[in-house]
Structure formats: structure tokens, C-alpha cells
Design an enzyme around this catalytic site. Sequence first.
Site, PDB file in Angstrom:
ATOM      1  N   HIS A 209       0.836  -1.199   0.000  1.00 38.33           N
ATOM      2  CA  HIS A 209       0.000   0.000   0.000  1.00 38.33           C
ATOM      3  C   HIS A 209       0.877   1.259   0.000  1.00 38.33           C
ATOM      4  CE1 HIS A 209      -2.840  -3.018   1.569  1.00 38.33           C
ATOM      5  NE2 HIS A 209      -3.766  -2.269   0.984  1.00 38.33           N
TER       6      HIS A 209
ATOM      7  N   ASP B 167      -4.299  -5.986  -8.192  1.00 39.82           N
ATOM      8  CA  ASP B 167      -4.544  -5.313  -6.921  1.00 39.82           C
ATOM      9  C   ASP B 167      -4.784  -3.833  -7.233  1.00 39.82           C
ATOM     10  OD1 ASP B 167      -4.836  -4.903  -4.217  1.00 39.82           O
ATOM     11  OD2 ASP B 167      -2.980  -5.930  -3.657  1.00 39.82           O
TER      12      ASP B 167
END
Length: 581
Positions: free
Chosen positions: A258, A330
Site C-alpha cells: 500500500h 490489486d
Amino acid sequence: MKKLIMKMLFILITLLLINGCSKNNTNNDNNTDKQKEMNTNQTEHTKSEDTKTEDTKKTTLPPKKDPIQEQLNKMTLNEKIGQMIIAGFDGITVNSNTQNLINKYKPGGLILYQTNVKDAAQLVNLTNAIKTANSKNKVPLFISVDQEGGRVHRMPASIKNTPSARIIGNKNDGKYAYNIGKVIAYELQAFGFNTDFAPVLDIQSNPNNTVIGDRSFGSNSSIVSKLGVSMMNGISSGKIIPVIKHFPGHGDTSVDSHLELPLVQNDLTRLKKVELVPFNNAIKDHADMVMVAHILVKRIDPNYPASMSKTIITDLLRKQSGFRGVVISDDMTMGAIAKHYKLKDAAVRAINAGSDIILVGHGMDNVATIYKSIYSAVTNHTISEDTINKSVYRILTLKQKYNINNNKVSPVNVSNLNNQITKTISNTTTTNITNSKLLLYIATKAKQGSITNADFHLKSTTIDEVRKSWGKEDKSEYVAAAKGTYCTYSKKHVVVAYNKGQQLFEIRSYDPSLKALTIEDIKHYFGSPKTDVKTSNKEEIISYTVGTNTLKFVFPTGTKTMYLDHYSIYNASLANNNMAS
């Protein structure tokens, strides 16, 4: 003398005339015969052609219609590209921005985060409103969420959480994992979702990996594989699309993708022995969708992260692992991508690498950027339209399989839902002690080449030895297809099959105790089957390899819960000895 000459001349002329008439008649007859022959040939030819025509009419059937292809053919390029995007949005209602997102880009789906959820009533209203907003579009939406249980919990605060993967892993009970997956599907369906980005199949091989941590079932590939596949099947059984993640394995990293791009130093040999095991088993068990991670596996592709790597998606996932379902990246707005690549270039590269869907978790402007970049890439032939069509075909096929639609859901009875979740969590095991012992006994005897209620073994027992021990069989039948003889011992609930050398090549058990075992019990204990076949006899047969033998379980179909009818231990090489030399 004159009279004689005249007479002879008259005779000669008469003979000549007769001869000439005879020739003409012969020629006429020949011509008639030839004409008849020609007419006959022509008639036969005509009949032959007519027969061919009739045969062609009989054998040439109209081509079967492909409803998915027909649906795809009616879509514009813009609509196809929209299907390849799942987008996040802001707010707890369908505001003008969300409506514009749906109308303008016609995305394949939306993803909801915790920021989109206030309470149970609001969440039902939101998913229903999303379906209404999309009702004029040709294709219903994936309405998706990350609902793993544990610390990744997106449901309203009033809904009881399910345990983390690590807690499930510590129990190491496949049936329990299955039931947790099933109850997650139950709650997601109640709130109007149809897609869950779970389970996590990453192996926690790096203790410093906090981004995965207790989201993993454990550090053992076989445990992660068994429980992950079981949970996947539980979610799927509840009519929710499970998405296994994060291929090819995010467990051996120490960086949060992230925030930054993690590096993985493992080579392909190591991946195949460890990280890929759960994914490959899930694929064998018909996984529907795979999420590819933003990790740089340097020894496989030193240039691009897995989510943008053709080597990893097309070569490893598609070709080597044999995955034919939908591939999704993702979230492309994560730091792993945003800090190193231009979003528009990353999306195009991901699609050319083999991704079917680009996940854009945040930012309407990011959705616009990716949408436009894909469209431009198709028009300038950087991405072929055939690539787009194949991806959208897979997406539409998956939506049809799960009957994705715009049907609204009713308000959720929170109390009833929590009771169901609590009941599922409290059942630490749903396979009772008797069944557990029976499954262990089946597995132990299979390794010996035998079955639960017989001491006979393949390779070392002949039919004469069986008869010496049990007496004459109740029924004996030669089965031509197997080229072997099957003998039934009714009181023993056993059938033995022997080859021409008198050796047993199959032993089958119909013991009444087997009727308590379901197909889920077998799969959860033994894992993903080597083969899973439905027959024309309304049976489903699953098989496993045990040494040199095959363990086969047969279930009658047609009921909601399939209970075991019989099982057998079978040896192909001994069966082949039935063949004449």
C-alpha cells in the site's frame, strides 16, 4: 439364261436390303440401349445427389448459439473497456459523482470500503441504489468488498465479525474453514454484495511481514492450501464470487505494498515448492478469480511487478498453472504502483500482461485516466481488440455463472444474522468424532492398498484367498468395459474385482457407515481431488492418488447435500493386466 441372271440379281438385291435393315435395327437397338444406360446413369446420379442433399440436411445441424458471444457482439468498445474496471467511490449514498461514474464509464463493478459503510440499513440502501443506478446499463455490476474476517472487516459495526485466517489456521479444520466462508457469503449476500476479495492464500513465511500477518492461515503451505481452498469453496457455495489473493504470494515480504513496492528474492523452484502450492490447488479446484499482487519477483521478472508482468500472469499463472478464469490486479492506486509508474502506462501494461480487470480503488480522476488510456491503446493498436474481447468474454461468463443481477435485497435482520455467525464460529468442528475416525481409517487403509472393512490388499490378494476367507460370493459379474470380474459379498458390503491373473485390482466398500460422509467432508479431509467428474448415471466421482493406487469416492447427485454412496481403492496397472497380450 436371261431369266436366271435376273433371278439371281433379284435375290442379291433382296439380300442387300434385308442386311441393311438388320444393321439399322441393330444400330437403333444399340442406340436405344445406350440411351437407356445414359438415362439410368443420370437417374442414379440424380438419386445420388438427392441422397447426398438429404444426408447433408440430416447431418448438418445449425451452429450452437453462444449467448455470451452474442452479448459481447452487441457491446461497443467503450462498454467493453468499462467492464475491465472495478472502481471505488466516495460517500455512503449514490451521489451525483457515483451516478456519473456508472453512466459515463459503465464499469464492470464497484468496490466498497469501510468509509462507504455507516450501518446495516444504510448499507442495504446503498447496494440497492447502486443496482438502480446501473439498471439502464447492459451488464450488472460486480459489487465487491474485502471481507476476510479478523482485522479486514468491512461490515457494519452491528454485525459480528468472523475470526481471522490465523485463528482458523490454528484450528486446522477444513470443514470449519468451509463454514466460515459460507457464513461470510451469507452475510454478504444479505447486504447485496456478489464478490468477495478473499480468501488470502499467502503463506506467512516472513515473520516481519505485517501487511499479511494474521491474514494468512499460517506458515505451512499444506495448511494454507487446505484451509484456503476450503474457505474459497464455502464462499462460492453461498453464491458469492471468491477472489483468491495475492498471486504469486505476498507472504515473504517485509514492505507494505500500500506504501511501497515490495521485493521478493525467491526463484521459481522455491515458489513452486511453497508460495504457489495454495494457488495451484485452488486453481485445480476451479477458482473463479485471482488477484495479482504488486510485488517485484526479481528472479522471475526483474523489470515489472507481478501485476504488470507478462512472465508472471500469462506464462506462470495462465500457462503453467492452467488458470482460465478472471485475473484482476490489486488496487492500481496503491503506493507500490503510484510511486514508480504512471497510472495510464501501468494499466495498459497490466492488460497486455494478461489482466482482465484493473482495480481502481480511489479517485474518479484515476478511473478516467485508466479508462482513456485503455481506449487510446486499443485505437493505436498497443492493445489488440482481440485481447479486450477475450477478457470481457471471461468477465461476462463469470457474471453469468453466478447469476449476477440488479435484484434488490430486503432489510437485514441483524439479530438473526448474528445468531447464524455466532453458531458457525462456536462450532469449532462440524465433523463429529465418529466421522473423523472413519476418515482417518479410510486414509490409513488406502495407503496400505485396502478399504475400511476388509483385510484384503491390492497386488497381494487373489480371488481364491478372498473365497477361502469369506466363502463363495453372492454375485459374480464379468464387466466387459473393465475386462475384469466383480464379485459381491452383500453381508460384508464389499465388492472385489479381479483380473485374468486372479489378482484383485479394485476393492469397493458400500458400508452403511459411509452414508454419513458428505462430499464436503471428503474434500476437506483429503484436499482438492485429482479428478472430479459428473457421469450420465447421475453420480459425481472424485479421486485421489495414494501411492500407486487411486482412491475413488462416488456420490449420487440430485440432492442439496451429497452423501457418500461407496468408495474404492483401485490400481490401474493391475487392471491393465486384464488386456490380452
